[in-house]
Design an enzyme around this catalytic site. Structure first.
Site, PDB file in Angstrom:
ATOM      1  N   ASP A 162     -49.374  15.265 -53.562  1.00  0.00           N
ATOM      2  CA  ASP A 162     -49.502  14.733 -52.395  1.00  0.00           C
ATOM      3  C   ASP A 162     -47.535  14.690 -52.175  1.00  0.00           C
ATOM      4  OD1 ASP A 162     -50.315  11.921 -50.552  1.00  0.00           O
ATOM      5  OD2 ASP A 162     -47.883  11.207 -51.770  1.00  0.00           O
ATOM      6  N   ARG A 169     -48.268  17.208 -44.353  1.00  0.00           N
ATOM      7  CA  ARG A 169     -48.808  16.908 -42.768  1.00  0.00           C
ATOM      8  C   ARG A 169     -47.311  16.222 -41.661  1.00  0.00           C
ATOM      9  NH1 ARG A 169     -51.296  12.141 -46.327  1.00  0.00           N
ATOM     10  NH2 ARG A 169     -51.897  11.850 -43.828  1.00  0.00           N
TER      11      ARG A 169
END
Length: 409
Positions: A162, A169
Protein backbone atom coordinates in the site's frame (compact mmCIF):
# COMPACT_ATOMS: atom_id res chain seq x y z
CA UNK A 1 1.55 -16.38 -16.72
CA UNK A 2 -0.13 -13.06 -15.85
CA UNK A 3 1.19 -10.19 -17.97
CA UNK A 4 0.69 -6.67 -16.65
CA UNK A 5 0.08 -5.51 -20.24
CA UNK A 6 -2.93 -7.84 -20.56
CA UNK A 7 -4.26 -6.83 -17.12
CA UNK A 8 -4.09 -3.13 -18.04
CA UNK A 9 -6.04 -3.73 -21.26
CA UNK A 10 -8.60 -5.90 -19.47
CA UNK A 11 -9.35 -3.24 -16.85
CA UNK A 12 -9.21 -0.43 -19.41
CA UNK A 13 -11.98 -2.20 -21.32
CA UNK A 14 -14.12 -2.58 -18.20
CA UNK A 15 -13.25 -6.18 -17.41
CA UNK A 16 -13.15 -7.80 -13.96
CA UNK A 17 -9.71 -8.84 -12.68
CA UNK A 18 -9.35 -12.29 -11.15
CA UNK A 19 -8.02 -12.99 -7.66
CA UNK A 20 -4.86 -14.47 -9.16
CA UNK A 21 -4.25 -11.47 -11.42
CA UNK A 22 -4.63 -9.01 -8.55
CA UNK A 23 -2.38 -10.97 -6.18
CA UNK A 24 0.31 -11.36 -8.83
CA UNK A 25 0.25 -7.69 -9.81
CA UNK A 26 0.51 -6.50 -6.19
CA UNK A 27 3.35 -8.93 -5.42
CA UNK A 28 5.29 -8.09 -8.59
CA UNK A 29 4.95 -4.32 -8.12
CA UNK A 30 6.00 -4.56 -4.46
CA UNK A 31 9.08 -6.55 -5.53
CA UNK A 32 10.04 -4.03 -8.28
CA UNK A 33 9.22 -6.42 -11.12
CA UNK A 34 6.53 -4.15 -12.60
CA UNK A 35 7.71 -0.60 -13.48
CA UNK A 36 5.94 2.52 -12.24
CA UNK A 37 4.67 3.51 -15.70
CA UNK A 38 2.72 0.28 -16.13
CA UNK A 39 1.32 0.35 -12.58
CA UNK A 40 0.30 3.98 -13.16
CA UNK A 41 -1.63 2.92 -16.25
CA UNK A 42 -3.44 0.20 -14.31
CA UNK A 43 -4.30 2.59 -11.46
CA UNK A 44 -5.72 5.10 -13.95
CA UNK A 45 -7.80 2.34 -15.56
CA UNK A 46 -9.13 1.43 -12.11
CA UNK A 47 -9.94 5.09 -11.41
CA UNK A 48 -11.93 5.32 -14.64
CA UNK A 49 -13.60 1.88 -14.69
CA UNK A 50 -13.85 1.09 -10.97
CA UNK A 51 -13.63 -2.28 -9.21
CA UNK A 52 -16.23 -4.78 -8.03
CA UNK A 53 -16.55 -5.55 -4.31
CA UNK A 54 -14.73 -8.86 -4.91
CA UNK A 55 -11.85 -7.13 -6.72
CA UNK A 56 -11.60 -4.56 -3.91
CA UNK A 57 -11.47 -7.33 -1.30
CA UNK A 58 -8.73 -9.22 -3.19
CA UNK A 59 -6.72 -6.00 -3.59
CA UNK A 60 -7.02 -5.28 0.13
CA UNK A 61 -6.04 -8.82 1.07
CA UNK A 62 -3.05 -8.79 -1.26
CA UNK A 63 -1.78 -5.58 0.34
CA UNK A 64 -2.39 -6.96 3.86
CA UNK A 65 -0.36 -10.07 3.00
CA UNK A 66 2.50 -8.04 1.52
CA UNK A 67 3.89 -7.43 5.01
CA UNK A 68 3.51 -8.23 8.71
CA UNK A 69 0.19 -8.69 10.47
CA UNK A 70 0.16 -7.67 14.14
CA UNK A 71 -1.26 -10.30 16.47
CA UNK A 72 -3.53 -8.67 19.06
CA UNK A 73 -5.32 -11.91 19.97
CA UNK A 74 -3.96 -11.56 23.52
CA UNK A 75 -6.59 -8.83 24.02
CA UNK A 76 -9.46 -11.01 22.80
CA UNK A 77 -12.30 -8.87 21.46
CA UNK A 78 -11.23 -5.75 23.37
CA UNK A 79 -8.68 -4.44 20.85
CA UNK A 80 -10.03 -1.34 19.10
CA UNK A 81 -8.76 1.13 16.52
CA UNK A 82 -10.12 4.24 14.83
CA UNK A 83 -9.25 5.90 11.56
CA UNK A 84 -10.14 9.26 10.07
CA UNK A 85 -10.20 9.78 6.32
CA UNK A 86 -8.59 13.17 6.89
CA UNK A 87 -9.55 16.72 7.59
CA UNK A 88 -8.54 20.12 8.90
CA UNK A 89 -8.10 20.60 12.64
CA UNK A 90 -8.70 16.91 13.34
CA UNK A 91 -7.12 16.22 16.73
CA UNK A 92 -9.60 13.52 17.74
CA UNK A 93 -7.06 10.69 18.23
CA UNK A 94 -5.51 12.52 21.20
CA UNK A 95 -8.98 12.68 22.81
CA UNK A 96 -10.57 9.44 21.60
CA UNK A 97 -7.66 7.12 22.43
CA UNK A 98 -7.60 7.80 26.21
CA UNK A 99 -11.41 8.00 26.32
CA UNK A 100 -11.79 4.59 24.68
CA UNK A 101 -9.08 3.11 26.92
CA UNK A 102 -10.92 4.42 29.97
CA UNK A 103 -14.04 2.66 28.65
CA UNK A 104 -12.28 -0.69 28.62
CA UNK A 105 -10.97 -0.84 25.05
CA UNK A 106 -7.39 -1.81 24.25
CA UNK A 107 -6.31 0.93 21.87
CA UNK A 108 -3.31 -0.25 19.83
CA UNK A 109 -2.99 2.45 17.18
CA UNK A 110 -0.52 3.23 14.44
CA UNK A 111 -0.85 6.68 12.91
CA UNK A 112 0.73 8.59 10.06
CA UNK A 113 1.98 12.01 9.06
CA UNK A 114 0.15 14.73 7.21
CA UNK A 115 0.58 15.72 3.58
CA UNK A 116 -1.05 18.68 1.88
CA UNK A 117 -3.98 20.38 3.60
CA UNK A 118 -4.71 17.53 6.07
CA UNK A 119 -2.74 17.17 9.30
CA UNK A 120 -1.06 14.05 10.66
CA UNK A 121 -1.43 12.62 14.17
CA UNK A 122 2.25 11.75 14.48
CA UNK A 123 3.30 15.32 13.59
CA UNK A 124 1.02 16.61 16.34
CA UNK A 125 2.32 14.14 18.91
CA UNK A 126 5.90 15.11 18.03
CA UNK A 127 5.18 18.63 19.29
CA UNK A 128 5.28 17.03 22.77
CA UNK A 129 8.91 17.08 23.99
CA UNK A 130 10.26 13.55 24.47
CA UNK A 131 7.27 11.69 23.03
CA UNK A 132 8.45 8.47 21.36
CA UNK A 133 6.68 7.80 18.09
CA UNK A 134 8.81 4.76 17.22
CA UNK A 135 8.74 1.59 19.33
CA UNK A 136 9.41 -2.10 18.90
CA UNK A 137 6.43 -4.42 18.53
CA UNK A 138 7.12 -5.83 22.01
CA UNK A 139 7.16 -2.35 23.58
CA UNK A 140 3.97 -1.47 21.71
CA UNK A 141 2.10 -4.54 22.98
CA UNK A 142 3.49 -4.23 26.51
CA UNK A 143 2.23 -0.65 26.81
CA UNK A 144 -1.26 -1.55 25.55
CA UNK A 145 -1.34 -4.42 28.06
CA UNK A 146 -0.27 -2.19 30.95
CA UNK A 147 -2.23 1.01 30.38
CA UNK A 148 -4.70 0.23 27.60
CA UNK A 149 -3.41 2.67 24.98
CA UNK A 150 -0.42 3.23 22.72
CA UNK A 151 -0.14 5.43 19.62
CA UNK A 152 3.02 5.15 17.54
CA UNK A 153 4.20 5.85 14.02
CA UNK A 154 3.17 3.46 11.27
CA UNK A 155 5.46 0.45 11.02
CA UNK A 156 7.22 0.17 7.65
CA UNK A 157 6.50 -3.57 7.59
CA UNK A 158 2.71 -3.03 7.72
CA UNK A 159 1.15 -3.26 4.23
CA UNK A 160 4.30 -2.18 2.33
CA UNK A 161 2.47 -2.71 -0.96
CA UNK A 162 0.00 0.00 0.00
CA UNK A 163 2.78 2.45 0.85
CA UNK A 164 4.39 1.93 -2.55
CA UNK A 165 1.11 2.08 -4.46
CA UNK A 166 -0.10 5.14 -2.56
CA UNK A 167 3.13 7.02 -3.27
CA UNK A 168 2.50 6.41 -6.96
CA UNK A 169 -1.19 7.38 -6.74
CA UNK A 170 -0.23 10.62 -5.03
CA UNK A 171 1.74 11.83 -8.07
CA UNK A 172 -0.35 10.37 -10.90
CA UNK A 173 -3.80 11.83 -10.19
CA UNK A 174 -5.21 8.49 -9.05
CA UNK A 175 -6.01 9.22 -5.39
CA UNK A 176 -9.74 9.92 -5.88
CA UNK A 177 -10.97 6.35 -6.43
CA UNK A 178 -13.22 4.77 -3.81
CA UNK A 179 -11.94 1.19 -4.34
CA UNK A 180 -8.34 2.43 -4.11
CA UNK A 181 -9.02 4.65 -1.07
CA UNK A 182 -10.96 1.89 0.71
CA UNK A 183 -8.40 -0.84 0.06
CA UNK A 184 -5.54 1.47 1.09
CA UNK A 185 -7.12 2.40 4.42
CA UNK A 186 -8.45 -1.04 5.26
CA UNK A 187 -5.26 -2.92 4.35
CA UNK A 188 -3.42 -0.95 7.05
CA UNK A 189 -6.24 -1.30 9.57
CA UNK A 190 -6.58 -5.07 9.00
CA UNK A 191 -2.81 -5.61 9.22
CA UNK A 192 -2.71 -3.58 12.45
CA UNK A 193 -4.71 -6.37 14.04
CA UNK A 194 -7.55 -4.76 16.03
CA UNK A 195 -10.81 -6.67 16.38
CA UNK A 196 -12.95 -3.49 16.33
CA UNK A 197 -12.40 -0.69 13.81
CA UNK A 198 -14.32 2.60 13.88
CA UNK A 199 -14.05 4.76 10.78
CA UNK A 200 -14.45 8.54 10.90
CA UNK A 201 -15.46 9.32 7.32
CA UNK A 202 -15.21 13.08 6.89
CA UNK A 203 -17.34 14.86 4.30
CA UNK A 204 -17.24 18.46 3.08
CA UNK A 205 -14.90 21.08 1.64
CA UNK A 206 -11.94 20.02 3.83
CA UNK A 207 -12.34 16.27 3.20
CA UNK A 208 -11.45 13.99 0.29
CA UNK A 209 -15.15 13.14 -0.01
CA UNK A 210 -16.88 16.43 -0.87
CA UNK A 211 -20.49 15.18 -0.84
CA UNK A 212 -22.64 12.83 1.24
CA UNK A 213 -23.32 10.19 -1.46
CA UNK A 214 -19.57 9.72 -2.05
CA UNK A 215 -18.86 9.60 1.69
CA UNK A 216 -21.63 7.05 2.25
CA UNK A 217 -20.30 4.87 -0.57
CA UNK A 218 -16.76 5.00 0.81
CA UNK A 219 -18.02 4.20 4.32
CA UNK A 220 -20.09 1.26 3.10
CA UNK A 221 -17.20 -0.08 1.01
CA UNK A 222 -14.80 0.01 3.97
CA UNK A 223 -17.30 -1.51 6.39
CA UNK A 224 -17.99 -4.35 3.95
CA UNK A 225 -14.26 -5.01 3.54
CA UNK A 226 -13.74 -5.10 7.30
CA UNK A 227 -16.65 -7.47 7.85
CA UNK A 228 -15.31 -9.77 5.11
CA UNK A 229 -12.15 -10.04 7.23
CA UNK A 230 -14.22 -10.92 10.31
CA UNK A 231 -13.78 -7.52 11.99
CA UNK A 232 -16.41 -5.52 13.87
CA UNK A 233 -16.48 -2.34 11.82
CA UNK A 234 -18.67 0.74 11.92
CA UNK A 235 -18.44 4.13 10.27
CA UNK A 236 -19.42 7.62 11.43
CA UNK A 237 -19.91 10.41 8.87
CA UNK A 238 -18.62 13.72 10.25
CA UNK A 239 -18.77 17.29 8.95
CA UNK A 240 -15.61 18.78 7.45
CA UNK A 241 -17.15 21.86 5.83
CA UNK A 242 -15.26 23.86 8.45
CA UNK A 243 -12.19 23.02 10.55
CA UNK A 244 -12.88 20.82 13.58
CA UNK A 245 -12.53 22.91 16.72
CA UNK A 246 -10.70 26.23 16.55
CA UNK A 247 -7.04 25.32 16.09
CA UNK A 248 -5.26 24.17 12.93
CA UNK A 249 -1.59 23.31 13.47
CA UNK A 250 0.51 20.83 15.41
CA UNK A 251 1.34 22.25 18.84
CA UNK A 252 -1.84 24.35 18.81
CA UNK A 253 -4.04 21.30 18.14
CA UNK A 254 -2.30 19.40 20.94
CA UNK A 255 -3.04 22.36 23.23
CA UNK A 256 -6.70 22.30 22.23
CA UNK A 257 -6.98 18.54 22.78
CA UNK A 258 -5.35 18.75 26.20
CA UNK A 259 -7.53 21.69 27.23
CA UNK A 260 -10.60 19.68 26.16
CA UNK A 261 -9.55 16.63 28.17
CA UNK A 262 -9.06 18.90 31.19
CA UNK A 263 -12.71 19.87 30.93
CA UNK A 264 -12.52 23.08 28.91
CA UNK A 265 -14.51 22.77 25.70
CA UNK A 266 -14.72 26.52 24.96
CA UNK A 267 -18.12 26.03 23.33
CA UNK A 268 -16.64 23.59 20.82
CA UNK A 269 -19.71 21.43 20.33
CA UNK A 270 -18.33 19.97 17.08
CA UNK A 271 -15.11 18.68 18.67
CA UNK A 272 -17.00 17.38 21.70
CA UNK A 273 -19.67 15.59 19.66
CA UNK A 274 -17.26 13.94 17.21
CA UNK A 275 -14.78 12.83 19.89
CA UNK A 276 -17.37 11.39 22.27
CA UNK A 277 -19.23 9.70 19.42
CA UNK A 278 -16.12 7.95 18.09
CA UNK A 279 -15.01 6.77 21.54
CA UNK A 280 -18.55 5.62 22.32
CA UNK A 281 -18.76 3.66 19.07
CA UNK A 282 -15.52 1.86 19.90
CA UNK A 283 -16.86 0.95 23.34
CA UNK A 284 -20.25 -0.08 21.94
CA UNK A 285 -18.58 -2.48 19.50
CA UNK A 286 -16.23 -3.94 22.12
CA UNK A 287 -18.79 -4.38 24.91
CA UNK A 288 -21.86 -5.03 22.71
CA UNK A 289 -23.82 -2.22 24.38
CA UNK A 290 -26.12 0.39 22.87
CA UNK A 291 -24.73 3.56 21.33
CA UNK A 292 -26.65 5.66 23.86
CA UNK A 293 -25.24 3.81 26.86
CA UNK A 294 -21.73 3.97 25.43
CA UNK A 295 -22.06 7.72 24.77
CA UNK A 296 -23.20 8.32 28.36
CA UNK A 297 -20.17 6.40 29.64
CA UNK A 298 -17.86 8.36 27.36
CA UNK A 299 -19.28 11.68 28.51
CA UNK A 300 -18.85 10.66 32.16
CA UNK A 301 -15.24 9.58 31.53
CA UNK A 302 -14.56 13.00 30.03
CA UNK A 303 -16.41 15.15 32.58
CA UNK A 304 -15.03 13.22 35.57
CA UNK A 305 -11.44 13.79 34.49
CA UNK A 306 -10.77 10.05 34.22
CA UNK A 307 -9.91 10.30 30.51
CA UNK A 308 -7.43 13.10 31.24
CA UNK A 309 -5.74 10.94 33.90
CA UNK A 310 -5.52 8.12 31.37
CA UNK A 311 -4.01 10.61 28.89
CA UNK A 312 -1.33 11.58 31.44
CA UNK A 313 -0.49 7.91 32.02
CA UNK A 314 -0.20 7.40 28.25
CA UNK A 315 2.06 10.43 27.82
CA UNK A 316 4.33 9.35 30.69
CA UNK A 317 4.62 5.83 29.25
CA UNK A 318 5.87 7.19 25.92
CA UNK A 319 8.20 9.78 27.42
CA UNK A 320 6.11 12.85 26.64
CA UNK A 321 6.48 16.00 28.75
CA UNK A 322 3.21 17.92 28.42
CA UNK A 323 4.27 20.71 30.78
CA UNK A 324 4.70 22.95 27.72
CA UNK A 325 0.92 22.71 27.33
CA UNK A 326 -0.09 22.88 31.01
CA UNK A 327 2.45 25.26 32.61
CA UNK A 328 1.73 28.91 31.66
CA UNK A 329 5.44 29.70 32.04
CA UNK A 330 6.40 27.10 29.44
CA UNK A 331 3.56 27.30 26.94
CA UNK A 332 4.52 27.33 23.29
CA UNK A 333 3.62 30.33 21.14
CA UNK A 334 4.49 31.16 17.57
CA UNK A 335 6.74 34.25 17.52
CA UNK A 336 4.86 35.90 14.66
CA UNK A 337 1.10 36.35 14.29
CA UNK A 338 -1.25 38.23 11.98
CA UNK A 339 -4.99 38.74 12.47
CA UNK A 340 -7.67 38.52 9.80
CA UNK A 341 -10.18 41.29 10.53
CA UNK A 342 -13.86 41.45 9.56
CA UNK A 343 -14.62 44.47 7.37
CA UNK A 344 -18.40 44.44 7.92
CA UNK A 345 -21.13 43.28 10.32
CA UNK A 346 -23.02 40.04 9.71
CA UNK A 347 -22.86 36.32 10.30
CA UNK A 348 -20.16 33.88 9.28
CA UNK A 349 -22.04 31.94 6.63
CA UNK A 350 -19.42 29.68 5.08
CA UNK A 351 -15.71 28.87 5.12
CA UNK A 352 -13.61 26.77 2.76
CA UNK A 353 -11.91 24.26 5.06
CA UNK A 354 -9.57 22.98 2.34
CA UNK A 355 -8.27 26.49 1.60
CA UNK A 356 -7.82 27.16 5.32
CA UNK A 357 -5.88 23.90 5.63
CA UNK A 358 -3.81 24.96 2.62
CA UNK A 359 -3.11 28.32 4.24
CA UNK A 360 -1.93 26.59 7.43
CA UNK A 361 0.37 24.44 5.29
CA UNK A 362 1.84 27.55 3.63
CA UNK A 363 2.50 29.01 7.09
CA UNK A 364 4.62 25.91 7.82
CA UNK A 365 2.12 23.64 9.62
CA UNK A 366 2.11 21.03 6.84
CA UNK A 367 4.09 19.56 3.98
CA UNK A 368 3.82 20.22 0.28
CA UNK A 369 6.17 17.27 -0.30
CA UNK A 370 6.88 14.34 2.02
CA UNK A 371 10.42 15.64 2.71
CA UNK A 372 9.40 19.15 3.87
CA UNK A 373 10.22 20.15 7.44
CA UNK A 374 7.29 21.22 9.63
CA UNK A 375 7.08 24.30 11.84
CA UNK A 376 5.39 22.82 14.90
CA UNK A 377 4.29 26.29 16.08
CA UNK A 378 2.69 27.35 12.80
CA UNK A 379 -1.04 27.28 12.24
CA UNK A 380 -4.30 29.19 12.30
CA UNK A 381 -6.72 29.89 15.14
CA UNK A 382 -10.35 30.29 14.04
CA UNK A 383 -12.00 32.78 16.41
CA UNK A 384 -15.37 32.52 14.66
CA UNK A 385 -17.32 29.39 13.69
CA UNK A 386 -20.01 29.17 11.04
CA UNK A 387 -23.26 30.71 12.28
CA UNK A 388 -21.64 33.14 14.71
CA UNK A 389 -22.37 36.86 14.56
CA UNK A 390 -19.55 39.13 13.47
CA UNK A 391 -18.99 42.85 14.03
CA UNK A 392 -16.82 45.07 11.89
CA UNK A 393 -13.31 44.97 13.40
CA UNK A 394 -13.72 41.51 14.98
CA UNK A 395 -10.83 39.09 14.58
CA UNK A 396 -12.01 36.21 12.39
CA UNK A 397 -8.78 34.21 12.54
CA UNK A 398 -5.16 34.54 13.60
CA UNK A 399 -2.27 33.22 11.49
CA UNK A 400 0.78 31.94 13.39
CA UNK A 401 4.28 31.12 12.15
CA UNK A 402 7.95 31.11 13.06
CA UNK A 403 8.80 32.65 9.67
CA UNK A 404 7.09 35.99 8.97
CA UNK A 405 7.98 35.80 5.25
CA UNK A 406 5.33 33.07 4.95
CA UNK A 407 2.46 35.50 5.58
CA UNK A 408 2.58 36.79 2.00
CA UNK A 409 1.81 33.33 0.56
Amino acid sequence: MTRIYDVIKKKRDGGTLSEGEIRRIVADYTNDIIPDYQMSALLMAICICGMSSEETYYLTDAMVRSGDIIDLSCFGTRSADKHSTGGVGDKTTMIVAPLAAELGCRVAKMSGRGLGHTGGTIDKLESIPGYRTMMTSAQFLDQVTEIGVCVMGANASIAPADKKIYALRDVTGTVESIPLIASSIMSKKIAAGSDTIVLDVTVGSGAFMKDLPSARLLARTMVDIGKAFGKRVSAVLTDMDQPLGRQIGNASEMQEAIDFLRGRDDGLSDLRQVSLTLAAQMAANVHRISADEAFARAEHAWRSGAAYERFLTWMHAQGGDISVFTDPNKQLHAPHTRDIIADEDGYLQKVDAEKIGGAAMLLGAGRQTKDDAIDLLAGICMHKKVGMSVKRGDVLATMQTSDPTRFAA
